[in-house]
Motif scaffolding. Structure first.
Motif, PDB file in Angstrom:
ATOM      1  N   GLU A 119       0.831  -1.209   0.000  1.00  0.00           N
ATOM      2  CA  GLU A 119       0.000   0.000   0.000  1.00  0.00           C
ATOM      3  C   GLU A 119       0.866   1.260   0.000  1.00  0.00           C
ATOM      4  N   ALA A 120       1.950   1.222   0.765  1.00  0.00           N
ATOM      5  CA  ALA A 120       2.862   2.370   0.777  1.00  0.00           C
ATOM      6  C   ALA A 120       3.522   2.561  -0.585  1.00  0.00           C
ATOM      7  N   LEU A 121       3.813   1.458  -1.255  1.00  0.00           N
ATOM      8  CA  LEU A 121       4.419   1.535  -2.580  1.00  0.00           C
ATOM      9  C   LEU A 121       3.426   2.108  -3.582  1.00  0.00           C
ATOM     10  N   CYS A 122       2.154   1.747  -3.451  1.00  0.00           N
ATOM     11  CA  CYS A 122       1.113   2.319  -4.316  1.00  0.00           C
ATOM     12  C   CYS A 122       1.083   3.844  -4.176  1.00  0.00           C
ATOM     13  N   GLU A 123       1.185   4.318  -2.945  1.00  0.00           N
ATOM     14  CA  GLU A 123       1.118   5.753  -2.693  1.00  0.00           C
ATOM     15  C   GLU A 123       2.346   6.485  -3.244  1.00  0.00           C
ATOM     16  N   ARG A 124       3.472   5.788  -3.404  1.00  0.00           N
ATOM     17  CA  ARG A 124       4.682   6.417  -3.953  1.00  0.00           C
ATOM     18  C   ARG A 124       4.559   6.708  -5.436  1.00  0.00           C
ATOM     19  N   GLY A 125       3.702   5.951  -6.130  1.00  0.00           N
ATOM     20  CA  GLY A 125       3.498   6.210  -7.549  1.00  0.00           C
ATOM     21  C   GLY A 125       4.524   5.591  -8.470  1.00  0.00           C
ATOM     22  N   VAL A 126       5.382   4.703  -7.962  1.00  0.00           N
ATOM     23  CA  VAL A 126       6.369   4.065  -8.836  1.00  0.00           C
ATOM     24  C   VAL A 126       5.675   3.109  -9.799  1.00  0.00           C
ATOM     25  N   ASP A 127       6.285   2.906 -10.964  1.00  0.00           N
ATOM     26  CA  ASP A 127       5.666   2.026 -11.949  1.00  0.00           C
ATOM     27  C   ASP A 127       6.742   1.223 -12.671  1.00  0.00           C
ATOM     28  N   ARG A 128       6.352   0.537 -13.729  1.00  0.00           N
ATOM     29  CA  ARG A 128       7.242  -0.322 -14.521  1.00  0.00           C
ATOM     30  C   ARG A 128       7.953  -1.353 -13.638  1.00  0.00           C
ATOM     31  N   LEU A 129       7.219  -1.908 -12.695  1.00  0.00           N
ATOM     32  CA  LEU A 129       7.779  -2.873 -11.758  1.00  0.00           C
ATOM     33  C   LEU A 129       7.740  -4.280 -12.339  1.00  0.00           C
ATOM     34  N   GLU A 130       8.775  -5.055 -12.066  1.00  0.00           N
ATOM     35  CA  GLU A 130       8.808  -6.468 -12.424  1.00  0.00           C
ATOM     36  C   GLU A 130       8.751  -7.258 -11.123  1.00  0.00           C
TER      37      GLU A 130
END
Length: 253
Positions: A38-49
């Motif tokens: 959930e914290a990672l969602c809030e950071r807005g990072v993308d292109r994750l593998e």
């Protein structure tokens, strides 16, 4: 206080950037590092593998990152509980490498142990070894990217296929108990993939239900020693969701 301890889940995942590779613990809905996700969602990072046994459900766990289109590739062994996962895969929006469950577990363990590759009989004689498994579709339904042919070798008259170990930039795991030095104890089924993911991450981030001082955990009870863990945050008790609810009808025996 140990330098490993983070005040919040947001602090714990603060170094994860777009394009990172993630090994994520959890087995179904058991032991999912939900606070970190959930914290990672809030950071807005993308292109994750992502490397994980499964990809959560539509509104929980890795499913949250998936529905926001933050994940571009998944290596997993089971994805049957996530409709959005199936939609993105079949529409050509997501690359998926399906791996036999035991092979995935050993690939993570091998990567964490510094073993670059190993041979296994699982998958011999199938598309796993022979190649051609669809990793990505085109929008018209044709295969865009297919799995490659893998090396096979015969040992003692039996054929084996070579599989590569997995390492990831970061690992996200959930533990029932941890100390401030990063020693972790996992609960029941959460032991299936969380320890392996923790080993495979170059930087491992653990959320723990209870954080204690060094020495409280009996060394014999430690599942993953602190040498594998770089960041730890206390997330409190986890309300485990029911994956499939089955109830008896009134009057049933």
């Amino acid at each position: 206080m140990s330098r490993k301890v983070c005040a919040t889940a947001a602090d714990a995942v603060g170094a994860i950037t777009s394009g990172s590779t993630l090994a994520v613990g959890g087995f179904g809905l058991c032991g999912v590092p939900d606070a970190l996700i959930e914290a990672l969602c809030e950071r807005g990072v993308d292109r994750l593998e992502v490397f994980s046994n499964n990809c959560g459900v539509d509104d929980y766990g890795l499913g949250l990152l998936l529905q926001d289109r933050r994940i571009v590739r998944v290596t997993a062994s089971y994805v049957g509980e996530n409709k959005e996962f199936a939609r993105q895969y079949l529409a050509g929006e997501l690359e998926v490498e399906l791996v036999p469950q035991g092979t995935l577990a050993e690939r993570l363990r091998a990567g964490g142990a510094g073993i670059p590759a190993f041979f296994t009989p699982a998958g011999v004689g199938t598309l796993v070894a022979e190649g051609g498994m669809p990793w990505r579709y085109r929008p018209d339904g044709e295969i865009d990217v297919a799995s490659p042919v893998k090396e096979t070798r015969v040992f003692d008259d039996r054929e084996y296929v070579m599989e590569r170990g997995i390492t990831a930039d970061f690992a996200l795991v959930h533990a029932r108990l941890g100390d401030t030095e990063g020693n972790l104890v996992f609960d029941k089924t959460a032991q299936n993939f969380n320890p392996l993911a923790a080993m495979a991450g170059r930087i491992t981030i653990a959320q723990v239900e209870e954080l204690v001082e060094p020495g409280v955990i009996d060394p014999a009870d430690v599942h993953i020693p602190g040498v594998f863990v770089q960041h730890i945050v206390e997330s409190g008790p986890q309300n485990k969701r029911i994956e499939k609810l089955t109830v008896a009808t009134e009057g049933a025996a």
